[in-house]
Design a protein around this motif. Sequence first.
Motif, PDB file in Angstrom:
ATOM      1  N   UNK A  87      16.342  -1.404   6.805  1.00 36.10           N
ATOM      2  CA  UNK A  87      15.307  -1.856   5.878  1.00 36.10           C
ATOM      3  C   UNK A  87      13.947  -1.797   6.562  1.00 36.10           C
ATOM      4  N   UNK A  88      12.905  -1.723   5.751  1.00 35.47           N
ATOM      5  CA  UNK A  88      11.541  -1.739   6.279  1.00 35.47           C
ATOM      6  C   UNK A  88      10.972  -3.149   6.364  1.00 35.47           C
ATOM      7  N   UNK A  89      11.707  -4.149   5.899  1.00 35.26           N
ATOM      8  CA  UNK A  89      11.135  -5.490   5.770  1.00 35.26           C
ATOM      9  C   UNK A  89      10.549  -6.040   7.064  1.00 35.26           C
ATOM     10  N   UNK A  90      11.104  -5.647   8.202  1.00 38.00           N
ATOM     11  CA  UNK A  90      10.630  -6.202   9.468  1.00 38.00           C
ATOM     12  C   UNK A  90       9.225  -5.732   9.827  1.00 38.00           C
ATOM     13  N   UNK A  91       8.777  -4.616   9.241  1.00 35.50           N
ATOM     14  CA  UNK A  91       7.423  -4.131   9.539  1.00 35.50           C
ATOM     15  C   UNK A  91       6.625  -3.854   8.260  1.00 35.50           C
TER      16      UNK A  91
END
Length: 303
Positions: A217-221
């Motif tokens: 997922x891209x949620x961390x950045x």
Amino acid sequence: MSSPHPLVHGPDPLKRAQRQQRAALIAVAIGAGVTLGLVGVLVPQQRRQQAVDQSPLMIKPPVMDWLEDAVKGPAEQTALTPAPPSSRKWVSPLLKACPVADPVLQQRLVSMPLQLRRIQADPSNYGERTMVDAHGQRIDPTPAVIVLHETVYSLGSAVNTFTTPHPNDNDQASYHTLVGQKGEIVQVVDPSKRAYGAGHSAFDGRWVFTSKHFSGSINNFALHVSLETPADGMGPGQGHSGYSSAQYDALSRVIADWLVRYHIEPRAVTTHRYVDQGGARSDPRSFDWGELQKRLTALGLVC
């Protein structure tokens, strides 16, 4: 700390420097709540920083102090961390056929009063940005992409969802910010935290595994902002009547803050539809990129 996966390759140094200078001056106007003429104005560094610090949107998140002391680790994509599926390259509509900056629009945007309020999402619906992924690899959690969404239902419905505890991982969701039809800005999750806005997702060949039980997922950045859907678009459907002028005004202010604060390139403003790897997302439907482009151009952030 620089990202191991830069989002922009080979920008024109002169144009970028000029754009950053204009943006810094406009950020002062936004932060101080006044309108400045950009020609021939020199703002001392101390005054500029003071204005940024006082801005209702320019709030330095705690994670930035944490990141300044972090040690740069190896690249995220390793033998232990599978790369995301290949996908079409994102071509930003913000950088197409650049319009002429409108000084009247600029004055209106930097001087408009913000309808800003903060709510507290339930802790089950967001998390911390992590510096180590599920495979033990060091990663860079600095926000590097801005994702546009829509609520599909009302603003109140979205707020209710995010403030309700969800013990089941599959039900957990949130955005950092909501923008109502009248231009209300609602901060749901602090930008220093990880909002759960895009589950199975990737951008520019990059994703992060924060759990071995879930996909990348891209949620961390990522930073997530969602527009309230108009009444004729609530529920399933291909499109609707679109978003209000007040929404585009407020959205441009939110994005301007994030672009300047985190040094994100405008081409990294994208959509949930694009980053979604499952092919099930289509938001934000009926989004007018031209409306956002002319506002960010007026603020000196694109073109």
